[in-house]
Design a protein around this motif. Structure first.
Motif, short mmCIF file in Angstrom:
data_model
loop_
_atom_site.label_atom_id
_atom_site.label_comp_id
_atom_site.label_asym_id
_atom_site.label_seq_id
_atom_site.Cartn_x
_atom_site.Cartn_y
_atom_site.Cartn_z
N VAL A 72 3.21 9.56 11.58
CA VAL A 72 3.63 8.18 11.85
C VAL A 72 3.64 7.94 13.36
O VAL A 72 4.18 8.75 14.13
CB VAL A 72 5.01 7.86 11.24
N LEU A 100 7.12 4.74 4.76
CA LEU A 100 5.73 5.07 5.06
C LEU A 100 5.41 6.50 4.64
O LEU A 100 4.35 6.78 4.06
CB LEU A 100 5.45 4.89 6.56
N LEU A 121 -3.58 9.53 6.66
CA LEU A 121 -3.17 8.16 6.96
C LEU A 121 -2.14 8.20 8.10
O LEU A 121 -1.14 8.91 8.02
CB LEU A 121 -2.53 7.50 5.72
N ALA A 149 -3.57 2.63 10.99
CA ALA A 149 -3.40 1.21 10.67
C ALA A 149 -2.05 0.75 11.18
O ALA A 149 -1.04 1.42 10.94
CB ALA A 149 -3.49 1.00 9.16
N ALA A 198 1.18 1.56 2.26
CA ALA A 198 0.78 2.90 2.70
C ALA A 198 0.06 3.62 1.57
O ALA A 198 -0.99 4.25 1.78
CB ALA A 198 2.02 3.70 3.14
N ALA A 201 1.97 8.60 4.18
CA ALA A 201 1.62 8.77 5.59
C ALA A 201 1.64 10.26 5.95
O ALA A 201 2.54 10.98 5.52
CB ALA A 201 2.60 8.01 6.47
N SER A 243 -7.07 -2.75 7.61
CA SER A 243 -5.98 -3.48 6.98
C SER A 243 -5.90 -3.36 5.46
O SER A 243 -5.01 -3.94 4.85
CB SER A 243 -6.02 -4.96 7.39
N PRO A 280 -0.01 5.53 9.92
CA PRO A 280 0.46 4.16 10.13
C PRO A 280 1.22 4.02 11.46
O PRO A 280 1.79 4.98 11.96
CB PRO A 280 1.41 3.90 8.97
N TYR A 281 1.19 2.79 12.01
CA TYR A 281 1.93 2.46 13.22
C TYR A 281 2.95 1.38 12.90
O TYR A 281 2.64 0.41 12.21
CB TYR A 281 0.98 1.92 14.30
N PHE A 319 0.95 -3.17 8.67
CA PHE A 319 2.37 -2.82 8.43
C PHE A 319 3.31 -3.73 9.22
O PHE A 319 4.35 -4.14 8.74
CB PHE A 319 2.60 -1.35 8.78
#
Lengths: 414, 270
Positions: free
Chosen positions: B44, B36, B15, B229, B252, B41, B211, B17-18, B233
């Motif tokens: 990142v 996260l 995973l 994703a 997350a 995550a 999402s 995430p942004y 977030f």
């Protein structure tokens, strides 16, 4: 036309130019580059013949080169006006819009999108799209919509859909961001008609080529009328399409000075504290950077954030400039100068009153420079890039704020 | 092996995430990153906000504006990264002009050097196609940073080969045409893109529109090694402001669980 492959890589002008765009757009600009080479450079399927015929019959080319008698006696040198204001639509913008919409049709695209600042490019694109039966959607900043209402109505009348952009300062920069996003979403069936010699290759080269008819005609008209070339060619510079269009045919004539007049706005400086530039003079005070697909001179802060620009003229109000023009300035082939809002408004009134021509506020900057133009030589061509009908509301408002010599009373309904 | 590559090796489905650094305040970001990481995550992505984000949709545009308004700058961004004590690799996502202008002398070297020194593991530059990336790639190699490229649905043939020759860390598979932003469904283009990238020797992480956990499951089940994703977030931060950590962690976790649930049906990589 100059060689598209000149320089280290296609689309590079010295250090400037290039293709800084999201990956999704890269295949589209390669496809466009290919179509540009085939149809524009090699006249495949008679593209250029059809383009020139439509510029003549639909656009009204050639436009006249007119000796401006009152201005000439005022300045003591001969001023010749290249009357792009008489092109259909009232500005030079149709040269490019018609070329690109026709090219999109040859490429089999179904839909046209465009950004616009003053609305002149949007109007020209809407007209060309109606003329060539293409769907057209125009992105325009909300602030610009408010200061250029006549053009908004013209676009609607020609059947274009208008997309107001409310982010940022609501001017050309934001409209361009939004048009690029839309293109990245719909790239497979849509062509993005960029309105100036900016953006990723092949746009700066291709738009210059479509606009170069201005200088080519002016050069021929000078030779026919006077048997010589002008000493100087003067044009206003925002993104730079009328500038490159007027200059391109003279770039190799070393004896002809080329003068790009930028919008000095209310001050020729960058205000780091307020994070804005109260001008649109990226050639004069900008620094090298990357915006909207190209490396060029930009109004930016020391971190590289792009600044809000300012000009009384919506069409010049842009933080970047065409990469080829930036390179020509670095090479000292083009001289970049600027005039402020007040001088531009004075020139607007001067041409209206003494020559019977109401110029665009953009063009008024080029005309204003004649006041400082002692070194321009005996024969000076000024590109009258557009007419000023679209600017009347802003001119009334801005004139009332100032004391401009010879300006009529604007309070006619009191 | 780079720390990003190792993070992908350590999990069955990564995973990524942004969030935009500095949204809604410069001080809020550290807690967001920790949340996260706690939610699962593996890498990142931290956005360094640029004034003209042409590849981003409205959600991230607004986040970038909030961060800029709150005073985020490249120097503060690097300070923030220096101060982060998390054990997930961090990738900086930003536009080329900020990298190019950083430091006393114009050019990519000063930023890349400072980024490596601050502890970043890689860069993603959405307005820098592979054709313009020579100098940045050389600087990233010299300083041990991965340079992640985006592969769009329109990236095919020779261009795809050129991207794959140069990409490191992971390849960011753009699930659909357009800009970033949460969508209701997983695009059909995802399957097609993953198939075109079957030969790639880097992990494939799919983003643009992811999402929820179900999206993540579908993407991994379609063959991806990871999901990216962002807007989901960023939406949480837009709503909760400086009090977003719990919900970021929970979301997350949902996406990570979805991704992992996609592993069983995932086809073997050829």
């Amino acid at each position: 036309m100059s060689d598209v492959d000149a320089g280290e890589r296609p689309g590079k002008f010295g250090e400037y130019g290039g293709q800084y765009v999201p990956e999704a757009l890269m295949p589209a600009i390669s496809e466009l580059d290919d179509a540009y080479r085939r149809y524009v450079l090699n006249n495949e399927d008679g593209f250029m013949d059809e383009f020139r015929a439509r510029l003549r019959d639909f656009g009204g080319r050639p436009t006249p080169l007119q000796h401006a008698e009152t201005l000439s006696s005022r300045y003591g040198f001969d001023v010749y006006l290249k009357r792009e204001d008489l092109l259909h639509g009232g500005a030079h913008k149709l040269n490019n819009a018609l070329g690109q919409v026709l090219l999109a049709k040859y490429m089999g695209k179904e839909r046209i999108i465009a950004e616009t600042g003053a609305g002149q490019h949007g109007t020209a694109t809407a007209m060309a799209s109606a003329h060539l039966d293409m769907d057209c959607e125009v992105f325009m900043g909300e602030r610009d919509i408010n200061r250029q209402r006549p053009n908004v109505f013209r676009m609607r009348l020609n059947g274009a859909e208008l997309n107001p952009v409310s982010t940022g300062s609501g001017t050309l920069k934001e409209a361009t961001n939004e048009a690029m996003r839309e293109w990245a979403t719909t790239v497979e069936d849509t062509h993005y008609v960029i309105g100036s010699v900016v953006g990723p290759h092949p746009f700066p080269t291709m738009v210059r080529d479509f606009q170069s008819v201005i200088g080519t005609e002016a050069r021929r008209q000078m030779e026919e009328k006077l048997g010589c070339l002008p000493n100087s060619v003067v044009a206003c510079a925002g993104g730079g399409s009328n500038t490159m269009g007027a200059f391109d045919a003279f770039v190799d004539d070393d004896a002809v000075s080329l003068v790009a007049v930028e919008a000095g706005g209310s001050g020729l400086k960058i205000d780091e504290e307020e994070d804005l530039a109260p001008n649109s003079a990226s050639l004069s005070i900008g620094e090298e950077g990357v915006l909207h697909g190209a490396r060029t001179k930009l109004l930016q802060n020391s971190d590289g954030q792009i600044l809000e620009s300012h000009s009384v003229s919506a069409g010049l109000d842009y933080a970047g400039v065409g990469p080829e023009l930036a390179d020509l300035v670095d090479d000292d082939r083009v001289r970049a100068v600027s005039v402020d809002d007040d001088a531009a408004l004075s020139a607007f009134h001067r041409l209206s009153r003494t020559e019977g021509i109401i110029p665009a506020l953009e063009t008024s900057h080029a005309l204003a420079y004649l006041e400082d133009g002692a070194e321009l030589g005996e024969k000076v061509v000024v590109n009258v890039s557009g007419r000023g009908d679209k600017d009347l509301e802003s001119v009334v408002e801005e004139t009332e704020k100032r004391d401009i010599e010879g300006a009529p009373s604007m309070g006619v309904f009191e | 092996m780079s720390s990003i590559r190792a993070a992908f090796e350590d999990t069955d489905a990564a995973l990524v995430p942004y969030i935009t650094a500095g949204d809604p305040t410069p001080d809020a970001t550290a807690a967001q990153v920790r949340a996260l990481a706690a939610g699962g995550a593996d890498v990142v992505e931290l956005g360094l906000p640029f004034s003209e984000p042409i590849a981003d949709g409205p959600t991230i545009q607004n986040a970038i504006q909030r961060a800029l308004d709150a005073g985020m700058t490249p120097d503060r961004f690097l300070d923030l990264v220096r101060g982060l004590d998390v054990d997930v690799p961090l990738v900086c996502m930003t536009y080329f002009n900020l990298i190019y202008q950083y430091g006393q002398e114009r050019g990519v070297e000063p930023f890349v050097e400072a980024a490596a020194e601050a502890g970043l593991s890689g860069l993603i530059v959405p307005d820098l196609p592979v054709e313009e990336s020579d100098a940045l790639k050389a600087a990233c190699d010299a300083h041990g940073l991965d340079l992640v490229f985006i592969v769009a649905p329109t990236t095919r043939g020779d261009r795809l080969d050129r991207v794959l020759e140069r990409v490191s860390g992971f390849v960011y598979v753009q699930a659909r045409l357009g800009t970033t932003g949460a969508r209701a469904d997983v695009s059909d283009q995802t399957h097609d893109s993953l198939a075109r990238l079957a030969e790639a020797d880097v992990p494939r992480a799919v983003g643009f529109g992811v999402s929820n956990g179900e999206h993540a499951r579908e993407i991994v089940a379609a063959g991806a090694e990871g999901v990216v994703a962002g807007s989901v977030f960023v939406d949480i931060i837009a709503e909760r402001g400086t009090d977003a950590a719990d919900e970021l962690e929970a979301t997350a976790r949902e996406l990570k669980e979805g991704a992992v649930a996609g592993v069983a049906p995932r086809p073997e990589r050829t």
